[in-house]
Scaffold this motif. Sequence first.
Motif, PDB file in Angstrom:
ATOM      1  N   TRP A 105       0.822  -1.201   0.000  1.00  0.00           N
ATOM      2  CA  TRP A 105       0.000   0.000   0.000  1.00  0.00           C
ATOM      3  C   TRP A 105       0.864   1.263   0.000  1.00  0.00           C
ATOM      4  CZ3 TRP A 105      -4.972  -0.411  -0.940  1.00  0.00           C
ATOM      5  CH2 TRP A 105      -5.631  -1.603  -0.617  1.00  0.00           C
ATOM      6  N   ASP A 107       1.833   5.062   1.346  1.00  0.00           N
ATOM      7  CA  ASP A 107       1.863   5.579   2.721  1.00  0.00           C
ATOM      8  C   ASP A 107       0.557   6.245   3.125  1.00  0.00           C
ATOM      9  OD1 ASP A 107       4.410   4.828   3.274  1.00  0.00           O
ATOM     10  OD2 ASP A 107       5.327   6.731   2.691  1.00  0.00           O
ATOM     11  N   ASN A 108      -0.045   6.948   2.170  1.00  0.00           N
ATOM     12  CA  ASN A 108      -1.099   7.888   2.567  1.00  0.00           C
ATOM     13  C   ASN A 108      -2.502   7.374   2.268  1.00  0.00           C
ATOM     14  OD1 ASN A 108      -0.842   7.975  -0.159  1.00  0.00           O
ATOM     15  ND2 ASN A 108      -1.017  10.190  -0.354  1.00  0.00           N
ATOM     16  N   SER A 137      -3.532   4.971  15.213  1.00  0.00           N
ATOM     17  CA  SER A 137      -3.345   3.582  14.796  1.00  0.00           C
ATOM     18  C   SER A 137      -4.467   2.691  15.311  1.00  0.00           C
ATOM     19  CB  SER A 137      -1.997   3.069  15.318  1.00  0.00           C
ATOM     20  OG  SER A 137      -1.774   1.762  14.852  1.00  0.00           O
ATOM     21  N   THR A 139      -5.983  -1.460  14.654  1.00  0.00           N
ATOM     22  CA  THR A 139      -5.836  -2.746  13.968  1.00  0.00           C
ATOM     23  C   THR A 139      -7.201  -3.397  13.822  1.00  0.00           C
ATOM     24  OG1 THR A 139      -3.676  -2.968  15.019  1.00  0.00           O
ATOM     25  CG2 THR A 139      -4.583  -4.935  13.966  1.00  0.00           C
ATOM     26  N   THR A 143      -9.109  -8.612  10.022  1.00  0.00           N
ATOM     27  CA  THR A 143      -8.095  -8.790   8.972  1.00  0.00           C
ATOM     28  C   THR A 143      -6.675  -8.527   9.460  1.00  0.00           C
ATOM     29  OG1 THR A 143      -8.323  -6.471   8.316  1.00  0.00           O
ATOM     30  CG2 THR A 143      -9.712  -8.075   7.170  1.00  0.00           C
ATOM     31  N   GLY A 144      -6.511  -7.911  10.630  1.00  0.00           N
ATOM     32  CA  GLY A 144      -5.177  -7.542  11.100  1.00  0.00           C
ATOM     33  C   GLY A 144      -4.636  -6.312  10.395  1.00  0.00           C
ATOM     34  N   PHE A 145      -5.476  -5.690   9.566  1.00  0.00           N
ATOM     35  CA  PHE A 145      -5.064  -4.533   8.779  1.00  0.00           C
ATOM     36  C   PHE A 145      -4.875  -3.327   9.709  1.00  0.00           C
ATOM     37  CE2 PHE A 145      -5.532  -1.153   5.652  1.00  0.00           C
ATOM     38  CZ  PHE A 145      -4.835  -1.672   4.574  1.00  0.00           C
ATOM     39  N   VAL A 146      -3.666  -2.743   9.664  1.00  0.00           N
ATOM     40  CA  VAL A 146      -3.377  -1.597  10.526  1.00  0.00           C
ATOM     41  C   VAL A 146      -3.626  -0.314   9.738  1.00  0.00           C
ATOM     42  CG1 VAL A 146      -1.616  -0.419  11.898  1.00  0.00           C
ATOM     43  CG2 VAL A 146      -1.624  -2.917  11.758  1.00  0.00           C
ATOM     44  N   LEU A 148      -4.078   4.144  10.041  1.00  0.00           N
ATOM     45  CA  LEU A 148      -3.798   5.341  10.846  1.00  0.00           C
ATOM     46  C   LEU A 148      -4.927   6.345  10.768  1.00  0.00           C
ATOM     47  CD1 LEU A 148      -0.112   5.772   9.709  1.00  0.00           C
ATOM     48  CD2 LEU A 148      -0.880   5.054  11.965  1.00  0.00           C
TER      49      LEU A 148
END
Lengths: 159, 580
Positions: A105, A107-108, A137, A139, A143-146, A148
């Motif tokens: 992915w 950064d933004n 942050s 999670t 899915t464990g997708f972090v 921000l």
Amino acid sequence: MIMTVSRRGALRGAAYGALGAALGLPGIVLAVRPALAASALDFDELYGKISVLGLTFSDKVKALAGKPVAMRGYMAPPLKAEADFFVLTEIPMSICPFCSSDSDWPDNIVVVRLAKAQTFEQANALIEVAGTLEVGSWTDPATGFVSLLRIVDARFHAA
Amino acid sequence: MRRLLAALATTTCLIAVADAATVYPLDRATILAGSPFDFKVEFDAVVKPADVSVTINGEPAEKVLGKAPEFIEKEKGVEASAVLLRAVNIATPGSYKVEAKAGNETKAVTWNVYGTPATAKAKNVIFFLGDGLSVAHRTGARLMSKGMTEGKANGRLNLDDIPPVAFIGTSATNSVATDSANTMSAYMTGHKTAVNAIGVYADRTKDSLDDPRVENIAEALRRTTGKSIGIVSNTEIEDATPAAVVSHTRLRADKADIVGMMFEVKPDVILGGGSAYFLPKTTPGSKRKDEKDYIALFRDQGYTLATDKAELASAAGTNTGKILGLFNTGNMDTTLDRDFLKKGTVSKFPNQPGLVDMTKVALGQLSKNPEGFFLMVEGGNVDKMSHPMDWDRALVETIEFDKAIGLAVEFAKTHPDTLIVVTGDHTHGVSIIGTVDDNKPGPEMREKVGVYADAGFPNYTDENGDGYPDRVDVSRRLAVFSSNFPDYYETFRPKMNGPFEPAVQNEKKEYVANEAYKDVPGAVLRIGNLPRSSDTAVHAVDDVVLQATGPGADGFKGYMEQSDVYRVLVDALAIPTAKK
């Protein structure tokens, strides 16, 4: 040789232009913003300091935390066509990080959690997402997708 | 004919019965004597331990490997049994026939265990890996950088004086086509593996971190020598190619784990992009899913940290001998973006060093070790820009890669005990077929493609003599095309606003032409010849050309498998069976 237009600006401009042309309204789309109480937030405005050792949220993002916002961008293809969770990107994703192990992915990104599931919009199409901005942050337990930055309780439409 | 068919039928039948089990390392594996590897037999069915027999050269495996294998009745997620023995080694060179049996299942493989000479030919090895480096990249870089008059090049690249010594086959254990993980892994371990795998054989269990491991060159050097190790790349430092120097995973996407494995090996010099995987997840910009702060961990181990060109320059004088340089959260920007167009992520990371800066610092630091060093330098953006068919960026990257090679060639003049290898990990289906001349008549860009005598010569200039063309958007430029592509808009022009992104994904998971390029004057839609699941142009199966110079270079010859290259490296360094 040095161009003054940023690439992303140029791509976005091209997309706006294409959309305007499709509507038979060349050139006017850029000026249109929805009549929402939401504050417009641009991808360029998400981060203040950008460094190798991490990013810091911009003052604007900090001020808008928990408040209604509207953002324009592209919908990364979700795992399912009908989804209540997707990733909003500044430019159309040319790779699918969910699908391939060799992709990552940008950064933004901004994670969007929809109020109710909606159908995927074409990757070439600019969308506008409105909802409440969540900052920090988090999670996703499924899915464990972090992520921000998130826009939650959101809905979207073609921009 | 009838007899042949009958024979074939018999053979096929035999294979169906006899090949039920899989043995890792695979048949025809080449193994450095003394190097640790995981030994695994996967049976096709659940078998009883009493029925299992594993022999090596007719003796029980336990006797040859020194330990009894663990019997796993049912592997996780698999209705079948396995035998596993981790980190064994064979110290005596020779041919080893491994036979695994369980009831009707039987499989025999042969390993070739090789030793190295008593005396090293080379003290240092500098391994230049141009990711995706194909012949056209070399040709294009030469034409762009040096120019051509009356059919003769006006100058030579540094790599033009390094002899091409071997054709390298790049195929994976599971496919003729290949990726940077298994290819670099083969170079760095001497074992071929599957697409996406690094430092392991790809087993059948889902866990990507439990696959049978083989030793990589960094571990071999740590185990047996006091040599320094350096890794330089302009991609994420945890991306497949640099990862293959130090790590073990079935999936190259395990980047957070790869950073952890890099920390275990602790290469003395680590320079590249990809800081996002070094930051704890609470730090905005992190791509980790845990709280580990590898910046702090490396610093605690005495590493000097550099985050831009200036810090890299000051880190060059460090007394600690260890440098961690991370210059972008993701892949570093290309030379064309960094030094000329200021596109990509250059506005965010304006002072990134280039491959030349990084190679210079790495050589300076590593060469302080009297025992010598191994340095891997990856020109990773050659591949990153060849996938999206951004040929101008790919060729300028090749020029910078060549300049980094120039530093090594200079170094070898005063350090003649240095073996220099220049190679690709795989090729791309890229060819230069002439020029594109804006001054040819008509509105259609294809009519401006000059072929044969109409091509003439490109008109790039290099007024300041820096080796880079002053501009890439000249009126008569190289015409470069890919043999394979997704749907995309061909613009016949350099992408001045940032790297090309030819296709984007639609709601059916198919890649369609990126309409951002539709309105570029002269752009034409090319309907792809790849499956619609392909996002960009793919790797080619064509052989790689390997070039080498210095002591030990004579080990490269003819056609070689990628895994054979490792043997030449460890031979040149005379990596012993155990620490001397």
